[in-house]
Design a protein around this motif. Structure first.
Motif, PDB file in Angstrom:
ATOM      1  N   GLY A 177      36.280  38.905  33.566  1.00 53.82           N
ATOM      2  CA  GLY A 177      37.183  39.280  34.342  1.00 53.82           C
ATOM      3  C   GLY A 177      36.638  40.147  35.725  1.00 53.82           C
ATOM      4  O   GLY A 177      35.214  39.953  35.922  1.00 53.82           O
ATOM      5  N   ASP A 237      43.853  44.241  35.505  1.00 59.04           N
ATOM      6  CA  ASP A 237      42.903  43.753  36.880  1.00 59.04           C
ATOM      7  C   ASP A 237      43.863  43.803  37.805  1.00 59.04           C
ATOM      8  O   ASP A 237      43.422  44.042  39.242  1.00 59.04           O
ATOM      9  N   GLU A 264      44.323  40.813  32.058  1.00 62.39           N
ATOM     10  CA  GLU A 264      44.692  40.453  33.652  1.00 62.39           C
ATOM     11  C   GLU A 264      45.750  41.501  34.112  1.00 62.39           C
ATOM     12  O   GLU A 264      45.760  41.754  35.353  1.00 62.39           O
ATOM     13  N   LEU A 279      34.776  45.605  37.633  1.00 60.28           N
ATOM     14  CA  LEU A 279      35.393  46.901  38.318  1.00 60.28           C
ATOM     15  C   LEU A 279      34.721  47.946  39.132  1.00 60.28           C
ATOM     16  O   LEU A 279      35.122  48.910  39.725  1.00 60.28           O
TER      17      LEU A 279
END
Length: 331
Positions: free
Chosen positions: A256, A227, A224, A259
């Protein structure tokens, strides 16, 4: 007698002391062409966690009931090797043993008159090379850019940030305690540091600390934290992926943010690396690190735990963030 630490069982999630086993053997005698080494300092590193799994990686996994190996500084106590004398100090990837023999392959002489022996496991060893080469070859920072470092108070991160400052960057570190925040700004001269554990909104905290966005991100933790950093990338940003300690003990693959849209729309470059990828550049990198250290431009911070029996505990403490800088066990 001679203590040896073995991998007793493969960890399920976060490692425990039960995953290690200590046995006692006789001290070996060196044969012709060998040296007998006495362990002085042992490096414990997050990447060792991956080698405890029976899984494909860039290095073979540790075998059950076999000694764990890592970076070690050792003293030659007996020599039947033409290139080594009693009293010499060497570094190498060696077994977690109090004493062991070696043919000399893979050993590098180290000089305690140049720098403290422990430095050769830290800023003057693979730690320093990882920081320098990952930043210079992948991050490619230039004066005036913003560099963000996660795991910033750790062994590699603390060196990365200092190098960034030497290159004229604005450096922001992410760490896990207020004490480490103070260390980053007061000792390592980071421009700003963020305690991710107390930040109400980490993404907003990074945006505030990086008003001009992020040009270079040196990632030691993943998860995280990364992120949140990725959301602030500038166009043509470079991301050097050195580690992912936040994920090493996960038993399931976490989900997550995707990207690809960020990498695409920011024309960013993201590359994972192992320091050996740049082996041909070790000599000039080592020379530069030694020069900066000698000039007082780099501060080497270490957490030194004493006692051979405490090696497993020191390793486990890495995942609790109990180290500042390089975690080393003094035998």
């Amino acid at each position: 007698m001679n203590k040896t630490i073995l991998l007793n069982q493969r960890p399920q999630g976060k490692p425990t002391l039960a995953d290690f086993k200590t046995i006692t053997e006789e001290v070996p005698a060196p044969q012709e062409g060998e040296v007998l080494l006495k362990t002085v300092y042992v490096s414990v590193d997050p990447y060792l966690r991956g080698r405890m799994n029976d899984a494909r990686s860039y290095v073979p996994p540790f075998q059950l009931n076999e000694p764990i190996r890592s970076g070690i500084i050792a003293e030659v106590v007996k020599s039947k090797h033409a290139d080594y004398q009693k009293g010499d100090f060497v570094s190498g990837t060696l077994a977690w043993k109090e004493y062991q023999t070696s043919t000399g392959k893979g050993l590098q002489p180290v000089d305690p008159s140049v720098a403290p022996l422990s430095s050769y496991l830290g800023v003057l060893g693979l730690t320093g090379l990882t920081a320098y080469l990952g930043l210079m070859e992948i991050g490619k920072p230039t004066k005036g850019e913003t560099l963000v470092v996660s795991g910033a108070a750790g062994a590699v991160g603390s060196v990365v940030g200092q190098i960034g400052k030497l290159l004229g960057c604005r450096v922001v570190g992410i760490t896990g305690s207020d004490e480490k925040v103070a260390l980053l700004t007061d000792t390592f001269s980071f421009d700003q540091a963020i305690n991710y554990k107390t930040a109400a909104d980490l993404k907003q905290a990074i945006q505030t600390a990086c008003p001009d966005g992020v040009d270079c991100y040196f990632d030691n933790v993943g998860g995280e934290i990364s992120d949140a950093v990725m959301a602030q990338l500038n166009k043509y940003a470079r991301i050097a992926v050195c580690g992912a300690i936040s994920l090493y003990n996960e038993t399931k693959v976490p989900m997550g943010p995707r990207l690809q849209p960020i990498i695409l729309t920011r024309s960013a470059t993201m590359r994972g690396f192992i320091v050996s990828d740049f082996a041909e550049k070790f000599p000039p990198a080592s020379k530069q690190l030694a020069a900066w250290l000698g000039e007082g431009k780099l501060t080497a911070t270490e957490t030194i735990v004493e006692g051979f029996d405490r090696i497993p505990r020191a390793f486990l403490d890495l995942f609790e963030g109990k180290n500042t800088g390089k975690m080393i066990v003094k035998v």
